[in-house]
Design a protein around this motif. Structure first.
Motif, PDB file in Angstrom:
ATOM      1  N   ASP A 146     -11.308  -3.826 -12.485  1.00 24.29           N
ATOM      2  CA  ASP A 146      -9.783  -3.761 -12.798  1.00 24.29           C
ATOM      3  C   ASP A 146      -9.064  -2.535 -12.232  1.00 24.29           C
ATOM      4  O   ASP A 146      -7.748  -2.703 -12.132  1.00 24.29           O
ATOM      5  N   GLY A 147      -9.516  -1.430 -12.192  1.00 23.07           N
ATOM      6  CA  GLY A 147      -8.527  -0.394 -11.834  1.00 23.07           C
ATOM      7  C   GLY A 147      -8.137  -0.561 -10.270  1.00 23.07           C
ATOM      8  O   GLY A 147      -7.058   0.062 -10.065  1.00 23.07           O
ATOM      9  N   TRP A 148      -8.625  -1.332  -9.406  1.00 26.37           N
ATOM     10  CA  TRP A 148      -7.983  -1.689  -8.109  1.00 26.37           C
ATOM     11  C   TRP A 148      -6.835  -2.416  -8.379  1.00 26.37           C
ATOM     12  O   TRP A 148      -5.714  -2.118  -7.463  1.00 26.37           O
ATOM     13  N   ASP A 149      -6.566  -3.198  -9.177  1.00 30.55           N
ATOM     14  CA  ASP A 149      -5.451  -3.967  -9.495  1.00 30.55           C
ATOM     15  C   ASP A 149      -4.388  -3.432  -9.753  1.00 30.55           C
ATOM     16  O   ASP A 149      -3.126  -3.291  -9.376  1.00 30.55           O
ATOM     17  N   ALA A 150      -4.542  -2.183 -10.792  1.00 27.49           N
ATOM     18  CA  ALA A 150      -3.701  -1.487 -11.419  1.00 27.49           C
ATOM     19  C   ALA A 150      -3.353  -0.462 -10.248  1.00 27.49           C
ATOM     20  O   ALA A 150      -2.046  -0.084 -10.102  1.00 27.49           O
ATOM     21  N   HIS A 154       0.397  -0.114  -8.678  1.00 23.76           N
ATOM     22  CA  HIS A 154       1.128   1.266  -8.810  1.00 23.76           C
ATOM     23  C   HIS A 154       1.677   1.393  -7.343  1.00 23.76           C
ATOM     24  O   HIS A 154       2.771   2.009  -7.128  1.00 23.76           O
ATOM     25  N   GLU A 155       1.053   1.166  -6.504  1.00 21.95           N
ATOM     26  CA  GLU A 155       1.377   1.616  -5.019  1.00 21.95           C
ATOM     27  C   GLU A 155       2.595   0.715  -4.863  1.00 21.95           C
ATOM     28  O   GLU A 155       3.533   0.901  -4.093  1.00 21.95           O
ATOM     29  N   SER A 156       2.600  -0.672  -5.162  1.00 14.62           N
ATOM     30  CA  SER A 156       3.757  -1.403  -4.965  1.00 14.62           C
ATOM     31  C   SER A 156       4.894  -0.986  -5.622  1.00 14.62           C
ATOM     32  O   SER A 156       6.218  -1.074  -5.046  1.00 14.62           O
ATOM     33  N   ARG A 157       4.902  -0.356  -6.761  1.00 13.53           N
ATOM     34  CA  ARG A 157       6.029   0.275  -7.266  1.00 13.53           C
ATOM     35  C   ARG A 157       6.489   1.212  -6.832  1.00 13.53           C
ATOM     36  O   ARG A 157       7.749   1.571  -6.522  1.00 13.53           O
ATOM     37  N   VAL A 158       5.372   2.164  -6.257  1.00 15.10           N
ATOM     38  CA  VAL A 158       5.859   3.336  -5.538  1.00 15.10           C
ATOM     39  C   VAL A 158       6.439   3.140  -4.116  1.00 15.10           C
ATOM     40  O   VAL A 158       7.632   3.626  -3.596  1.00 15.10           O
ATOM     41  N   ARG A 159       6.192   1.709  -3.764  1.00 10.76           N
ATOM     42  CA  ARG A 159       7.019   1.418  -2.202  1.00 10.76           C
ATOM     43  C   ARG A 159       8.443   0.870  -2.742  1.00 10.76           C
ATOM     44  O   ARG A 159       9.277   1.070  -2.037  1.00 10.76           O
ATOM     45  N   GLU A 160       8.384   0.257  -3.595  1.00 10.69           N
ATOM     46  CA  GLU A 160       9.691  -0.387  -4.148  1.00 10.69           C
ATOM     47  C   GLU A 160      10.796   0.997  -4.560  1.00 10.69           C
ATOM     48  O   GLU A 160      11.831   0.819  -4.092  1.00 10.69           O
ATOM     49  N   LEU A 161       9.958   1.954  -4.960  1.00 12.81           N
ATOM     50  CA  LEU A 161      11.062   2.996  -5.404  1.00 12.81           C
ATOM     51  C   LEU A 161      11.404   3.931  -3.972  1.00 12.81           C
ATOM     52  O   LEU A 161      12.391   4.551  -3.887  1.00 12.81           O
ATOM     53  N   GLU A 162      10.705   3.744  -3.340  1.00  8.62           N
ATOM     54  CA  GLU A 162      11.223   4.222  -1.853  1.00  8.62           C
ATOM     55  C   GLU A 162      12.196   3.386  -0.977  1.00  8.62           C
ATOM     56  O   GLU A 162      13.049   3.350  -0.705  1.00  8.62           O
TER      57      GLU A 162
END
Length: 162
Positions: A146-150, A154-162
């Motif tokens: 499950d850690g990979w999904d999280a 998290h990566e997708s959010r960081v990208r969205e924020l960028e």
């Protein structure tokens, strides 16, 4: 002792009153002397020829004996060569059999060694495969956690924020 032509020539006959004609007897004796001398010469010539033929016969007998001995010696030599050739052939065959046995034994040893090496390689390949499978399975297990999904979210959010 045989009568000689000289005996015939010197023969004197006694005379009688009504005897043979002396000239006729002398002529006949002369003819006998000539014939007797011819016979003696012919006899000597024949004896000489006989001696020569006996010498030749002796010579040919010696040649025959020599040839017989030579043939016997040649036959013995041929037999000896034949026996030596057989012995040499037997030695060659024995040597060839030894070499063949050695070659076969060497080939068997090498074959066993190659078979053992092949078996060892199969074992090592099986071990490598099993370890590699275990590695891949453990990596898949890590990927399935499950850690990979999280992390992905998290990566997708960081990208969205960028």
């Amino acid at each position: 002792m045989p009568l000689t032509p000289l005996d015939i020539h010197n023969k004197e006959f006694g005379r009688r009153l009504r005897g043979y004609d002396e000239d006729e007897v002398n002529e006949f004796l002369d003819q006998i002397i000539k014939d007797y001398e011819a016979l003696i010469r012919e006899n000597k010539e024949l004896q000489n020829q006989l001696g020569a033929h006996q010498d030749k016969l002796g010579h040919f007998a010696n040649i025959e004996e020599t040839l017989s001995k030579t043939i016997i010696v040649a036959q013995e030599a041929a037999d000896e060569l034949k026996n030596n050739a057989k012995k040499e052939a037997q030695l060659i065959v024995k040597e060839a059999e030894k070499n063949a046995d050695r070659i076969v034994n060497d080939a068997l040893v090498k074959s066993r060694k190659v078979a053992m090496e092949a078996e060892e390689l199969k074992k090592q390949a099986s071990i490598y495969r099993a370890r590699f499978r275990a590695l891949i399975e453990s990596q898949l297990e890590l990927l399935n956690q499950d850690g990979w999904d999280a992390l992905e979210s998290h990566e997708s959010r960081v990208r969205e924020l960028e």
